[in-house]
Write a protein that holds these residues in place. Sequence first.
Motif, PDB file in Angstrom:
ATOM      1  N   VAL A 162     -15.522 -17.349 -44.120  1.00 47.46           N
ATOM      2  CA  VAL A 162     -15.842 -16.198 -44.969  1.00 47.46           C
ATOM      3  C   VAL A 162     -15.199 -16.385 -46.345  1.00 47.46           C
ATOM      4  O   VAL A 162     -14.013 -16.686 -46.455  1.00 47.46           O
ATOM      5  CB  VAL A 162     -15.346 -14.882 -44.330  1.00 47.46           C
ATOM      6  CG1 VAL A 162     -15.588 -13.696 -45.242  1.00 47.46           C
ATOM      7  CG2 VAL A 162     -16.011 -14.667 -42.978  1.00 47.46           C
ATOM      8  N   TYR A 163     -15.994 -16.189 -47.380  1.00 50.81           N
ATOM      9  CA  TYR A 163     -15.518 -16.227 -48.761  1.00 50.81           C
ATOM     10  C   TYR A 163     -15.309 -14.793 -49.223  1.00 50.81           C
ATOM     11  O   TYR A 163     -16.139 -13.917 -48.969  1.00 50.81           O
ATOM     12  CB  TYR A 163     -16.540 -16.927 -49.659  1.00 50.81           C
ATOM     13  CG  TYR A 163     -16.199 -16.820 -51.127  1.00 50.81           C
ATOM     14  CD1 TYR A 163     -15.223 -17.632 -51.691  1.00 50.81           C
ATOM     15  CD2 TYR A 163     -16.840 -15.883 -51.939  1.00 50.81           C
ATOM     16  CE1 TYR A 163     -14.901 -17.519 -53.034  1.00 50.81           C
ATOM     17  CE2 TYR A 163     -16.526 -15.765 -53.278  1.00 50.81           C
ATOM     18  CZ  TYR A 163     -15.553 -16.585 -53.825  1.00 50.81           C
ATOM     19  OH  TYR A 163     -15.232 -16.476 -55.149  1.00 50.81           O
ATOM     20  N   GLN A 181     -18.815 -12.900 -48.336  1.00 54.69           N
ATOM     21  CA  GLN A 181     -19.996 -13.481 -47.708  1.00 54.69           C
ATOM     22  C   GLN A 181     -19.561 -14.455 -46.616  1.00 54.69           C
ATOM     23  O   GLN A 181     -18.491 -15.043 -46.680  1.00 54.69           O
ATOM     24  CB  GLN A 181     -20.883 -14.199 -48.726  1.00 54.69           C
ATOM     25  CG  GLN A 181     -20.293 -15.474 -49.286  1.00 54.69           C
ATOM     26  CD  GLN A 181     -21.177 -16.127 -50.335  1.00 54.69           C
ATOM     27  OE1 GLN A 181     -21.973 -15.464 -50.994  1.00 54.69           O
ATOM     28  NE2 GLN A 181     -21.021 -17.435 -50.492  1.00 54.69           N
ATOM     29  N   ILE A 182     -20.414 -14.613 -45.623  1.00 57.52           N
ATOM     30  CA  ILE A 182     -20.188 -15.583 -44.550  1.00 57.52           C
ATOM     31  C   ILE A 182     -20.906 -16.860 -44.964  1.00 57.52           C
ATOM     32  O   ILE A 182     -22.132 -16.866 -45.104  1.00 57.52           O
ATOM     33  CB  ILE A 182     -20.735 -15.067 -43.202  1.00 57.52           C
ATOM     34  CG1 ILE A 182     -20.064 -13.742 -42.835  1.00 57.52           C
ATOM     35  CG2 ILE A 182     -20.526 -16.110 -42.105  1.00 57.52           C
ATOM     36  CD1 ILE A 182     -20.740 -13.001 -41.688  1.00 57.52           C
ATOM     37  N   ASN A 183     -20.139 -17.931 -45.172  1.00 59.10           N
ATOM     38  CA  ASN A 183     -20.735 -19.196 -45.595  1.00 59.10           C
ATOM     39  C   ASN A 183     -21.278 -20.019 -44.430  1.00 59.10           C
ATOM     40  O   ASN A 183     -22.260 -20.733 -44.586  1.00 59.10           O
ATOM     41  CB  ASN A 183     -19.721 -20.036 -46.368  1.00 59.10           C
ATOM     42  CG  ASN A 183     -19.429 -19.444 -47.727  1.00 59.10           C
ATOM     43  OD1 ASN A 183     -20.290 -18.809 -48.338  1.00 59.10           O
ATOM     44  ND2 ASN A 183     -18.203 -19.627 -48.191  1.00 59.10           N
ATOM     45  N   SER A 184     -20.616 -19.914 -43.271  1.00 57.50           N
ATOM     46  CA  SER A 184     -21.063 -20.704 -42.120  1.00 57.50           C
ATOM     47  C   SER A 184     -20.396 -20.191 -40.848  1.00 57.50           C
ATOM     48  O   SER A 184     -19.431 -19.438 -40.902  1.00 57.50           O
ATOM     49  CB  SER A 184     -20.715 -22.179 -42.309  1.00 57.50           C
ATOM     50  OG  SER A 184     -19.309 -22.348 -42.367  1.00 57.50           O
ATOM     51  N   SER A 200     -27.470 -16.479 -38.590  1.00 57.23           N
ATOM     52  CA  SER A 200     -27.383 -15.528 -39.698  1.00 57.23           C
ATOM     53  C   SER A 200     -28.305 -14.350 -39.398  1.00 57.23           C
ATOM     54  O   SER A 200     -29.432 -14.532 -38.945  1.00 57.23           O
ATOM     55  CB  SER A 200     -27.833 -16.219 -40.992  1.00 57.23           C
ATOM     56  OG  SER A 200     -28.111 -15.260 -41.985  1.00 57.23           O
ATOM     57  N   PHE A 240     -27.779 -18.978 -44.568  1.00 63.30           N
ATOM     58  CA  PHE A 240     -26.419 -18.834 -45.083  1.00 63.30           C
ATOM     59  C   PHE A 240     -26.427 -19.158 -46.562  1.00 63.30           C
ATOM     60  O   PHE A 240     -27.197 -20.007 -46.999  1.00 63.30           O
ATOM     61  CB  PHE A 240     -25.465 -19.784 -44.345  1.00 63.30           C
ATOM     62  CG  PHE A 240     -25.222 -19.362 -42.920  1.00 63.30           C
ATOM     63  CD1 PHE A 240     -24.265 -18.421 -42.615  1.00 63.30           C
ATOM     64  CD2 PHE A 240     -25.963 -19.912 -41.881  1.00 63.30           C
ATOM     65  CE1 PHE A 240     -24.039 -18.023 -41.304  1.00 63.30           C
ATOM     66  CE2 PHE A 240     -25.751 -19.520 -40.570  1.00 63.30           C
ATOM     67  CZ  PHE A 240     -24.790 -18.576 -40.275  1.00 63.30           C
ATOM     68  N   PRO A 241     -25.579 -18.536 -47.393  1.00 61.47           N
ATOM     69  CA  PRO A 241     -24.606 -17.499 -47.022  1.00 61.47           C
ATOM     70  C   PRO A 241     -25.303 -16.197 -46.633  1.00 61.47           C
ATOM     71  O   PRO A 241     -26.445 -15.951 -47.002  1.00 61.47           O
ATOM     72  CB  PRO A 241     -23.766 -17.332 -48.275  1.00 61.47           C
ATOM     73  CG  PRO A 241     -24.616 -17.811 -49.399  1.00 61.47           C
ATOM     74  CD  PRO A 241     -25.535 -18.847 -48.819  1.00 61.47           C
ATOM     75  N   THR A 242     -24.578 -15.375 -45.879  1.00 57.29           N
ATOM     76  CA  THR A 242     -25.106 -14.122 -45.366  1.00 57.29           C
ATOM     77  C   THR A 242     -23.995 -13.083 -45.309  1.00 57.29           C
ATOM     78  O   THR A 242     -22.826 -13.406 -45.506  1.00 57.29           O
ATOM     79  CB  THR A 242     -25.721 -14.330 -43.963  1.00 57.29           C
ATOM     80  OG1 THR A 242     -26.363 -13.131 -43.535  1.00 57.29           O
ATOM     81  CG2 THR A 242     -24.665 -14.718 -42.939  1.00 57.29           C
ATOM     82  N   THR A 243     -24.352 -11.857 -45.008  1.00 58.11           N
ATOM     83  CA  THR A 243     -23.347 -10.806 -44.844  1.00 58.11           C
ATOM     84  C   THR A 243     -23.218 -10.374 -43.385  1.00 58.11           C
ATOM     85  O   THR A 243     -22.410  -9.506 -43.066  1.00 58.11           O
ATOM     86  CB  THR A 243     -23.693  -9.571 -45.696  1.00 58.11           C
ATOM     87  OG1 THR A 243     -24.990  -9.108 -45.324  1.00 58.11           O
ATOM     88  CG2 THR A 243     -23.650  -9.919 -47.171  1.00 58.11           C
TER      89      THR A 243
END
Length: 131
Positions: A26-27, A34-37, A62, A67-70
Motif C-alpha cells: 500500500v502506498y 492506493q493498493i499497488n499489489s 483488485s 492495480f493500483p486500486t483502492t
Amino acid sequence: MTTTSDRTDGPSGTQAVTRLTVKMNVYSSGGFRQINSIESKTMAVVNSGGFTLESVDTVAISATGSFPTTGIRANGTGVITKKMTYTSLWEFSAGLSAWKMAEFNITYQDSTAKEFYARKPISVSLNYSLY
C-alpha cells in the motif's frame, strides 16, 4: 498492510478457526492511499486441536479490475480435516453425532478401533477497501 477474515467450524469445544490472510503493498501520501499489489495470500487453521487444511486454493484480485486500486476481493477454499479416536463405543457414537450435526462428512478408517475422519469443505471470503 495485512487484512484477514476468520471462520469457525466444528462441534462445541472442538472447533477449527480458519483464517484467510492477504498482504498488500500500500502506498500512502497525505490523505491519498492506493493498493499497488498483492504480496501474498494464504489460508490456514490458526488454532491448535489437530485440525489440518487440505486442498487449499486462494485467489485475491483488485476490486476495480486492475492495480493500483483502492480495494481488493479475496476468497479461499479448502477441506478441514480432523482424525478422531475414541476409547469407548458411547464416546464414539456421541462424537460421530456431534461431527455430523456440525455438517462434517465422516469417513471410517476402522470402526472397530473407534476412529474416523471428519472433513468439511469450506470457503472464506473477504472484501477490503482503503476508503
